[in-house]
Design a protein around this motif. Structure first.
Motif, mmCIF file in Angstrom:
data_model
loop_
_atom_site.group_PDB
_atom_site.id
_atom_site.type_symbol
_atom_site.label_atom_id
_atom_site.label_comp_id
_atom_site.label_asym_id
_atom_site.label_seq_id
_atom_site.Cartn_x
_atom_site.Cartn_y
_atom_site.Cartn_z
ATOM 1 N N GLY A 93 33.628 49.568 -50.805
ATOM 2 C CA GLY A 93 33.501 49.858 -49.433
ATOM 3 C C GLY A 93 33.090 51.176 -48.838
ATOM 4 O O GLY A 93 33.383 51.373 -47.705
ATOM 5 N N LEU B 104 31.030 51.986 -45.907
ATOM 6 C CA LEU B 104 31.592 51.508 -44.398
ATOM 7 C C LEU B 104 32.458 52.793 -43.992
ATOM 8 O O LEU B 104 32.360 53.306 -42.779
ATOM 9 C CB LEU B 104 32.551 50.420 -44.550
ATOM 10 N N SER C 171 36.964 46.779 -49.131
ATOM 11 C CA SER C 171 35.991 46.386 -50.406
ATOM 12 C C SER C 171 35.008 45.301 -50.071
ATOM 13 O O SER C 171 35.448 44.423 -49.220
ATOM 14 C CB SER C 171 36.867 45.543 -51.523
ATOM 15 N N LYS C 172 33.801 45.576 -50.735
ATOM 16 C CA LYS C 172 32.789 44.640 -50.518
ATOM 17 C C LYS C 172 33.044 43.345 -51.266
ATOM 18 O O LYS C 172 32.895 42.100 -50.862
ATOM 19 C CB LYS C 172 31.608 45.263 -50.949
ATOM 20 N N ARG D 95 39.398 44.374 -46.101
ATOM 21 C CA ARG D 95 38.562 43.189 -45.843
ATOM 22 C C ARG D 95 38.952 42.287 -46.543
ATOM 23 O O ARG D 95 39.338 42.136 -47.697
ATOM 24 C CB ARG D 95 36.975 43.795 -46.312
ATOM 25 N N THR E 274 38.514 39.691 -48.622
ATOM 26 C CA THR E 274 37.805 38.956 -49.615
ATOM 27 C C THR E 274 38.510 39.145 -50.965
ATOM 28 O O THR E 274 39.539 39.820 -51.074
ATOM 29 C CB THR E 274 36.613 40.008 -49.902
ATOM 30 N N ARG F 263 33.542 40.643 -41.674
ATOM 31 C CA ARG F 263 32.382 40.938 -41.792
ATOM 32 C C ARG F 263 32.612 42.255 -42.623
ATOM 33 O O ARG F 263 33.097 43.117 -42.516
ATOM 34 C CB ARG F 263 31.669 41.226 -40.620
ATOM 35 N N TYR F 264 31.272 42.363 -43.334
ATOM 36 C CA TYR F 264 31.131 44.094 -44.190
ATOM 37 C C TYR F 264 30.628 44.681 -43.306
ATOM 38 O O TYR F 264 29.267 45.128 -43.286
ATOM 39 C CB TYR F 264 30.466 43.780 -45.389
#
Ligand code: ADP
Length: 483
Positions: free
Chosen positions: A314, A317, A381-382, A403, A405, A427-428
């Protein structure tokens, strides 16, 4: 029941990431229920003397692949504090010459050769030792060849006829992809495996695909990750194959070893503490501020980030939100190494802002001090297969801002739910990340809520005990089919 683990890295001998921790700790908890053997390469970085690793008598073995003979030797010791045999496969050309687990700049084809060599040697040495495993538990693409060999070259081999295979996905992003010629090198039965129901994936060999197709069970390292990888967004091109094999897929959360990560006796801290005696935690915050040249202020939140610097974590971001972070009434400390662009970003922020500081490098002692000294731990993290950092952070009383996920979704209870242990965004998106940070900062001012959340986080239990029974059920289920 006999279980054979195969992995490219095993803690404490060789460690690059969470995989090593899992293979080095899970077997300890299974020892009472199974006879276990672990196989791993004898990487040149492994300190043979420190761990009492000895060569077995007459261990030399020659295997033919890639049109030539290759010499292997076998070393062994006991996994610390257990009676579990861990076998190290020695080969000068492929493993023992390197001082890293995953040496950088290796030719990709050669990387594939290394793990073909390892996988073949595991099967042949296990046979030579008469370790007729009920279950082979392979991990990530480096050992994905094992279930593929068992369904092809070894499929009529009496020794392995009752062996079932488990393939564990620690990170779907690394699949092991190479051209078809690697199958010739591996002497692998192309007529059996080189098709879309085997290892073929868009005209190339994909080892992970082969293992997914051929294993009896697939384990992902958290329940949410197990669901996410079935979708196009998280599937890394493997979602269709995973959906076709969905009935075999299960998600089990990794655990952490609280005997290693414990603020009560961690020697890397300025002062030890626990959830019932928290006052000393502040001394660690002071020490972190001092280390990074920040002005200590107990009323100003300190937000930490410790990670490999790769896209997954991430960092885009953080780059997008840098202006907002600079003007926020909080301090940030970053520890990480990896991608040069991200390293430069952190160095720039450190040199040009008053409230963001970074250390670019890998330093486990500093990491533990930061876990202890920070109020919040940022993990935007994505994707995150499981994540150990948020588990460590919670145990050290640093509330995760994540995040939602993969394993982050499964392990953090987001404010303002009952028993919340951290803060989540979905949301990313950098704006959403900042909203979660602002929310955490508001809660920081509300001391009563903050203290309750911190206590709850520190008491949450992510030890291996919770997950072991789930693994054991799977082993028994599979072994039961043939015992
Ligand atoms: P991953 O396995 O994807 O890297 P995890 O959260 O599962 O992520 O585990 C990361 C582990 O590595 C944590 O124990 C974290 O503290 C540690 N770590 C990551 N980067 C560093 C660093 N630069 N210095 C020290 N420890 C680090």
């Amino acid at each position: 029941m006999k279980i054979l683990f195969a992995a490219a890295e095993v803690a404490p001998y060789s460690k690059a990431g969470g995989l090593a921790d899992v293979v080095g700790s899970l077997p300890k908890y299974l020892e009472d229920n199974a006879e276990i053997a672990i196989f791993t390469p004898l990487h040149g970085l492994i300190d043979v003397n420190k761990y009492g690793i000895k060569e077995l008598e007459n261990s030399e073995m020659w295997l033919t692949f890639g049109n030539q003979g290759h010499k292997f030797r076998l070393f062994m010791c006991k996994l610390p504090d257990t009676n579990i045999n861990i076998f190290f496969i020695h080969n000068d050309w492929y493993f023992t010459c390197f001082k890293e687990v995953y040496p950088k700049w290796l030719d990709t084809r050669y990387e594939h050769e290394r793990y073909v060599a390892f996988s073949l040697a595991v099967l042949e040495y296990a046979k030579a030792l008469n370790f007729k495993a009920d279950i082979i538990h392979a991990n990530d693409w480096h050992t994905a060849m094992i279930p593929i060999y068992l369904k092809s070259n070894y499929r009529y081999d009496k020794f392995w006829e009752n062996t079932k295979t488990i393939f564990e996905i620690h990170n779907l992003a690394y699949q092991g992809v190479w051209f078809e010629d690697i199958l010739d090198f591996a002497n692998m039965r192309k007529d059996i495996v080189y098709n879309p129901d085997g290892v073929e994936h868009f005209g190339k060999v994909n080892w992970m695909k082969g293992a997914i197709n051929y294993s009896d069970k697939i384990i992902a390292v958290s329940p949410t990750y197990a669901k996410e990888i079935l979708t196009e967004e998280y599937g890394e091109g493997m979602d269709y194959t995973l959906r076709m094999n969905q009935s075999k897929l299960v998600g089990i959360l990794n655990g952490i070893d609280y005997s290693i990560f414990n603020p009560k006796n961690d020697k890397n801290l300025k002062a030890n503490y626990s959830e019932s005696q928290i006052t000393n935690k502040e001394k660690n915050k002071k020490a972190v501020c001092e280390y990074f040249g920040l002005k200590y202020n107990s009323e100003r939140p300190l937000i930490a980030f410790i990670s490999r610097l790769v896209k997954q974590k991430g960092l885009d971001l953080i780059r997008d939100a840098e202006n907002l972070m600079q003007s926020t009434n909080a301090d940030f400390v970053f520890l990480g190494s990896g991608n040069k662009d991200y390293e430069n970003l952190l160095i720039w922020l450190s040199n040009n802002t008053s409230n963001i500081r970074s250390y670019v490098g890998y330093d486990t002692k500093l990491a533990n001090l930061i876990y202890a000294g920070s109020d919040f731990f940022l993990m935007p993290s994505k994707f995150e297969p499981c994540g150990l950092s948020q588990l460590i952070a919670m145990h050290y009383g640093s509330l995760p801002i994540v995040r939602a996920t993969g394993g982050l979704e499964d392990t953090v209870i987001g404010y303002p739910l009952n028993d919340s242990t951290g803060f989540k965004f979905w949301r990313y998106d950098s704006w959403d990340m900042m909203q979660a940070i602002y929310c955490a900062m508001d809660v920081f001012k509300d001391k009563m809520t903050f203290n309750i959340m911190r206590k709850t986080a520190m008491k949450s239990d992510f030890s291996w005990y919770n997950s072991t029974s789930k693994y054991l059920n799977i082993y028994k289920q599979l072994a039961g089919q043939n015992i």
